[in-house]
Design a protein around this motif. Structure first.
Motif, mmCIF file in Angstrom:
data_model
loop_
_atom_site.group_PDB
_atom_site.id
_atom_site.type_symbol
_atom_site.label_atom_id
_atom_site.label_comp_id
_atom_site.label_asym_id
_atom_site.label_seq_id
_atom_site.Cartn_x
_atom_site.Cartn_y
_atom_site.Cartn_z
ATOM 1 N N GLU A 137 0.835 -1.204 0.000
ATOM 2 C CA GLU A 137 0.000 0.000 0.000
ATOM 3 C C GLU A 137 0.870 1.255 0.000
ATOM 4 O OE1 GLU A 137 -2.669 -0.047 3.317
ATOM 5 O OE2 GLU A 137 -3.724 -1.855 2.686
ATOM 6 N N LEU A 138 1.934 1.208 0.798
ATOM 7 C CA LEU A 138 2.833 2.364 0.874
ATOM 8 C C LEU A 138 3.538 2.586 -0.459
ATOM 9 C CD1 LEU A 138 4.359 1.820 4.424
ATOM 10 C CD2 LEU A 138 2.821 3.649 3.725
ATOM 11 N N ALA A 139 4.049 1.494 -1.028
ATOM 12 C CA ALA A 139 4.783 1.599 -2.290
ATOM 13 C C ALA A 139 3.879 2.134 -3.388
ATOM 14 C CB ALA A 139 5.355 0.237 -2.663
ATOM 15 N N CYS A 140 2.655 1.626 -3.446
ATOM 16 C CA CYS A 140 1.695 2.047 -4.475
ATOM 17 C C CYS A 140 1.347 3.524 -4.319
ATOM 18 C CB CYS A 140 0.434 1.187 -4.397
ATOM 19 S SG CYS A 140 -0.844 1.676 -5.577
ATOM 20 N N SER A 141 1.069 3.933 -3.075
ATOM 21 C CA SER A 141 0.661 5.326 -2.866
ATOM 22 C C SER A 141 1.795 6.281 -3.225
ATOM 23 C CB SER A 141 0.189 5.550 -1.432
ATOM 24 O OG SER A 141 1.243 5.371 -0.511
ATOM 25 N N GLY A 176 2.949 10.318 -4.754
ATOM 26 C CA GLY A 176 4.090 11.059 -4.215
ATOM 27 C C GLY A 176 4.131 11.180 -2.709
ATOM 28 N N GLU A 177 3.290 10.430 -2.015
ATOM 29 C CA GLU A 177 3.393 10.413 -0.554
ATOM 30 C C GLU A 177 2.986 9.033 -0.039
ATOM 31 O OE1 GLU A 177 0.686 13.471 0.873
ATOM 32 O OE2 GLU A 177 -0.956 12.038 0.907
ATOM 33 N N TYR A 178 3.470 8.731 1.185
ATOM 34 C CA TYR A 178 3.087 7.451 1.786
ATOM 35 C C TYR A 178 1.741 7.612 2.453
ATOM 36 C CZ TYR A 178 7.839 5.917 0.899
ATOM 37 O OH TYR A 178 9.007 5.562 0.283
ATOM 38 N N ASN A 179 0.713 7.031 1.856
ATOM 39 C CA ASN A 179 -0.630 7.127 2.401
ATOM 40 C C ASN A 179 -1.465 5.946 1.917
ATOM 41 O OD1 ASN A 179 -3.195 7.719 3.204
ATOM 42 N ND2 ASN A 179 -3.150 9.854 2.545
ATOM 43 N N LEU A 192 -4.355 5.166 2.126
ATOM 44 C CA LEU A 192 -5.671 5.476 1.550
ATOM 45 C C LEU A 192 -5.597 5.765 0.055
ATOM 46 C CD1 LEU A 192 -7.803 7.700 3.922
ATOM 47 C CD2 LEU A 192 -8.190 5.360 3.177
ATOM 48 N N ASN A 193 -4.437 6.190 -0.413
ATOM 49 C CA ASN A 193 -4.274 6.482 -1.842
ATOM 50 C C ASN A 193 -3.843 5.261 -2.644
ATOM 51 O OD1 ASN A 193 -4.853 9.098 -1.280
ATOM 52 N ND2 ASN A 193 -2.733 9.827 -1.340
ATOM 53 N N SER A 194 -3.661 4.153 -1.951
ATOM 54 C CA SER A 194 -3.156 2.961 -2.629
ATOM 55 C C SER A 194 -4.246 2.313 -3.471
ATOM 56 C CB SER A 194 -2.640 1.959 -1.600
ATOM 57 O OG SER A 194 -2.323 0.754 -2.237
ATOM 58 N N ARG A 195 -3.828 1.705 -4.568
ATOM 59 C CA ARG A 195 -4.793 0.982 -5.411
ATOM 60 C C ARG A 195 -4.841 -0.500 -5.045
ATOM 61 N NH1 ARG A 195 -3.251 4.682 -10.038
ATOM 62 N NH2 ARG A 195 -3.667 6.652 -9.000
ATOM 63 N N ILE A 196 -3.933 -0.894 -4.160
ATOM 64 C CA ILE A 196 -4.017 -2.260 -3.624
ATOM 65 C C ILE A 196 -4.354 -2.109 -2.149
ATOM 66 C CG2 ILE A 196 -1.504 -2.355 -3.168
ATOM 67 C CD1 ILE A 196 -1.718 -5.396 -3.787
ATOM 68 N N HIS A 197 -5.155 -3.027 -1.631
ATOM 69 C CA HIS A 197 -5.546 -2.897 -0.230
ATOM 70 C C HIS A 197 -5.444 -4.237 0.489
ATOM 71 C CE1 HIS A 197 -7.439 -1.232 3.293
ATOM 72 N NE2 HIS A 197 -8.163 -2.331 3.358
ATOM 73 N N LEU A 206 10.377 8.295 10.752
ATOM 74 C CA LEU A 206 10.215 7.214 9.780
ATOM 75 C C LEU A 206 8.962 6.371 10.034
ATOM 76 C CD1 LEU A 206 13.957 6.080 9.432
ATOM 77 C CD2 LEU A 206 12.683 7.756 8.080
ATOM 78 N N THR A 207 8.246 6.666 11.123
ATOM 79 C CA THR A 207 6.985 5.953 11.386
ATOM 80 C C THR A 207 6.000 6.284 10.266
ATOM 81 O OG1 THR A 207 7.375 6.322 13.745
ATOM 82 C CG2 THR A 207 5.171 5.576 13.111
ATOM 83 N N GLY A 208 5.368 5.251 9.728
ATOM 84 C CA GLY A 208 4.373 5.479 8.679
ATOM 85 C C GLY A 208 4.954 5.587 7.284
ATOM 86 N N THR A 209 6.265 5.354 7.168
ATOM 87 C CA THR A 209 6.878 5.344 5.833
ATOM 88 C C THR A 209 7.179 3.904 5.440
ATOM 89 O OG1 THR A 209 9.185 5.371 6.540
ATOM 90 C CG2 THR A 209 8.048 7.508 6.435
ATOM 91 N N LEU A 210 7.762 3.756 4.269
ATOM 92 C CA LEU A 210 8.138 2.424 3.792
ATOM 93 C C LEU A 210 9.455 1.940 4.428
ATOM 94 C CD1 LEU A 210 7.135 0.224 1.858
ATOM 95 C CD2 LEU A 210 8.158 1.467 -0.034
#
Lengths: 158, 613
Positions: free
Chosen positions: A18-22, A27-30, A32-37, B66-70
């Protein structure tokens, strides 16, 4: 044609996908913006990933009133993707209603969904357990046969 | 800001006042986040002499940049407060999915002050923050509380809460999140209970932004590469319970309240036994947020006497309730763990407090009219019964709820409490691990195994850290003393650095080193840490801030010691038979290396050097 194969036996529920996809798409780790869940069931110690299956008969494509959704085949990359033409999308969200799996999202302007990252899925790269793989859909069938056969075998020779 | 959210949420529970402050960029850089930033705020804002269970104490929830990041294992937060168990600083760290959610809501820290008039919980929906009535949640277990709150807030909300143990001010009550992750040690849950704060509930829909997206991505992929090693595979397959076989082989597996270091029933409680018989998915782990390792387990006990299910148990829990109490029944151990998790209690202190009671009983110092049962080592049923009684402070449980030191003191034998600064040892006997001797003695939160793991170097063969590569160390002998002061100092500072980043300790014990963290911090925050040394100095600064808090609270170098058993009673059996912990040989040199005087007080030069003046 290659696609994302999901192996629920291997998913640990880390949500790195999810993080990688978002990041790749917004352009941010979120998540909720991911297309995989990933749905996590703590009490069952189980996690199940869901992402667009790039259906052969996509309900989203059928229902789209503006013709923004089309299936495109890229023979070179060996992928078939149900794509959204952002300039044609009017933001009616009919596709979100139509998709039975929740794989169509709305980013505030238009519909968004997994596009297989042009044949190089970012999510898979960060799947440490190998639950996500990018391969011919048929390729996993043989392995599943074997896996089931092994379970039957084990139950007979415990 | 990048990495950091840049906001601090302040909640005054007495006045129901909620305010949002900006996080100072320089302070953030100097203390990194999480454990370090929490220490900085506590040192600046709290009179160290404060009664830990009074409304004046502060309770800080702190995530890292770094919490909440990849960043692999970037799932952590630290709870920082003054501990009711030790009277020293508490910094309890937990993973799971709650900490990242707090970051997604846009906050680095939450600071709780005062005491609510009646039970409340905090509901955070991004910047929409409110205190809600929790009267009907008071008395509920951890899983019940989570389910009830999720039903009245948001089904995707993440929750950290206390159970009955925290409400009843058990001195080692913890704060649980995601039903199975614990900010476990030093009684942070009792502080939360004393404030009438039942839970913190978060739904965050914002993202975390990093400074250099491509650079960060590469740094993450590098960590994935380093983690591709046999230790990671073993750890994924068995989780922390794989340690039991190692400590037993070294003769440092605490047995019967640390009376010896080898347990006759050890093979009945090895990691494989749990994966093969109790863990729901066998050797398949369950992950915290953004973690490629996935070391968590989930157990289901079918044995009628100890029926139940829940997360864990981890190695430390198995050690404390198993060999520590002379119990070799995995179902009983798992059940004790389940009760602790449901009631919200630290399994290490709980297990070793019962172990201490067992020794007091067997030696005739604790009469049966007090304990209520024949409390011999190995009495699994009595052990499990007591766990529930402690949480509710019922009968003899009320005395045990004070921890092993106060228990042993009450019965006239404080030396039988295996603790430092009144906090119980984890599951490593120091007589065969000289590094652990100095680590337990000097750690700011009392005895602790995960704030300076010198033992990782030889126990798990972790020679990839710069503390080893810079000095070309290829072999560390756990019984030598000459090298331990320096190793302990350096490893403690290293651990303080990554504990402050928001990443998990285990990522680093699986071989990831200082340069990898530096790359993640620099690309993640854009704060330009010039070198690994500069980053490690932030860890040293955090460590010294904790030390200063303790000194101001009234602790002295006399508290940097070990129980008499470790120092004077040679290990009676096993591979390290005859050994004692040689603390006197190491402590003066450790103080010197730290830039402290022989009373353990940081010198003015050191303070200036660290900018702590």
């Amino acid at each position: 044609m290659k696609g994302l194969s999901l192996d629920v036996e291997k998913c640990s529920g880390c949500r790195a996908c999810e993080l990688a996809c978002s990041m790749k798409h917004t352009g941010e780790y979120n998540p909720l913006n991911s297309r995989i869940h990933i749905s996590i069931f703590h009490e069952k110690a189980f996690a199940i990933p869901v992402v667009c299956f790039q259906c052969n008969e996509p309900w989203c494509e059928k229902i789209c009133p503006s013709g923004a959704i089309k299936t495109k085949t890229d023979e070179v990359k060996g992928i078939k993707v149900v794509e959204i033409a952002e300039d044609k999308c009017v933001g009616c969200k009919m596709c979100m209603l139509a998709c039975p799996f929740g794989n169509m999202r709305f980013d505030g302007r238009h519909a968004v969904k997994c596009d297989l990252c042009e044949g190089d899925p970012e999510c898979m790269r960060f799947c440490a357990k190998g639950a996500l793989q990018f391969k011919e859909a048929e390729a996993s069938v043989g392995r599943k046969w074997k896996s089931i056969a092994e379970k039957i075998l084990a139950s007979h020779y415990a | 800001m990048y990495g950091w959210a840049g906001k601090v949420l302040r909640i005054n529970l007495t006045e129901s006042k909620i305010s949002i402050e900006n996080l100072d960029a320089k302070v953030a850089k100097d203390f990194i986040g999480s454990r370090g930033l929490g220490a900085k705020f506590l040192l600046d804002e709290l009179d160290p002499k404060t009664d830990p269970l009074s409304p004046e104490n502060k309770l800080i929830f702190a995530t890292g940049p770094l919490t909440g990041t990849l960043a692999p294992g970037g799932s952590r937060y630290t709870v920082v407060t003054k501990s009711p168990l030790t009277g020293a600083i508490a910094n309890s760290n937990a993973g799971g999915h709650f900490p990242a959610e707090l970051k997604f809501a846009g906050f680095d820290l939450i600071i709780f002050e005062g005491k609510a008039k009646k039970p409340v919980y905090l509901w955070i929906e991004n910047e929409k923050v409110e205190l809600r009535d929790a009267t009907k949640l008071w008395g509920k277990t951890i899983p019940e509380t989570e389910d009830l709150i999720r039903a009245e807030t948001d089904e995707f909300a993440k929750i950290a809460c206390i159970g009955p143990a925290g409400e009843n001010l058990v001195r080692f009550a913890n704060i649980m999140n995601d039903k199975g992750n614990a900010a476990g040690r030093s009684g942070v849950g009792a502080v939360m209970g004393s404030k009438n704060l039942k839970a913190v509930v978060v739904r965050g829909t914002k993202g975390v932004v990093v400074a250099d997206k491509e650079g960060f991505r590469k740094a993450v992929l590098d960590v994935y590469k380093y983690l591709d090693n046999p230790n990671t595979k073993g750890f994924s397959a068995l989780g922390t319970p794989l340690v039991t076989v190692l400590t037993q082989a070294r003769g440092v597996l605490p047995t019967k309240n640390f009376q010896t270091g080898v347990f006759e029933g050890a093979d009945k409680v090895y990691g494989e036994v749990f994966t093969d018989t109790l863990n729901v998915r066998g050797k398949m782990g369950v992950a915290c947020f953004s973690c490629p390792v996935a070391c968590h387990r989930y157990s289901r006990v079918t044995d009628a006497e100890f029926k139940g299910e829940g997360p864990g148990p981890e190695y430390e829990t198995i050690g404390a309730f198993g060999p520590g109490c002379g119990v070799d029944n995995p179902s009983a151990i798992a059940k004790a763990n389940i009760i602790c998790n449901e009631m919200g209690m630290d399994t290490i202190t709980c297990g070793f407090t019962i172990a201490c009671a067992m020794e007091l009983y067997e030696k005739g110092f604790l009469p049966q009219k007090d304990s209520g049962v024949a409390l011999n080592f190995g009495n699994a049923k009595a052990m499990v019964d007591l766990v529930g009684k402690i949480a509710k402070r019922e009968g003899f449980g009320d005395i045990l709820a004070e921890g092993s030191y106060r228990l042993a003191e009450k019965y006239g034998h404080p030396e039988l409490s295996m603790s430092v600064k009144k906090q119980e040892f984890a599951c490593y006997d120091t007589r065969g691990l000289q590094g652990m001797a100095i680590e337990y003695a000097t750690m700011n939160r009392g005895a602790c195994h995960i704030r300076g793991e010198v033992q990782d170097i030889d126990l798990f063969g972790v020679y990839t850290w710069r503390v080893c590569t810079d000095k070309k160390l290829s072999f560390v002998d756990s019984l030598t003393t000459e090298d331990k002061p320096l190793l302990t100092k350096e490893v403690q500072d290293w651990f303080a650095s990554f504990d402050s980043s928001g990443m998990c300790n285990f990522i680093f014990f699986l071989g990831v080193n200082e340069d990898a963290l530096l790359a993640l911090l620099n690309t993640g925050t854009g704060a330009h840490y010039g070198s690994a040394e500069e980053m490690l100095k932030c860890g040293e600064r955090a460590f010294n801030a904790e030390r200063l808090f303790n000194l101001k609270a009234g602790l002295t170098s006399n508290d940097d010691t070990l129980p008499k058993r470790m120092l004077e009673e040679p290990m009676p059996s096993g591979p390290v038979k005859g050994q004692v912990a040689l603390l006197d040989k190491m402590l003066p040199e450790y103080y010197r290396l730290r830039g402290w005087d022989q009373q353990g007080i940081p010198t003015p030069e050191k303070m200036k050097d660290l900018g702590l003046g």
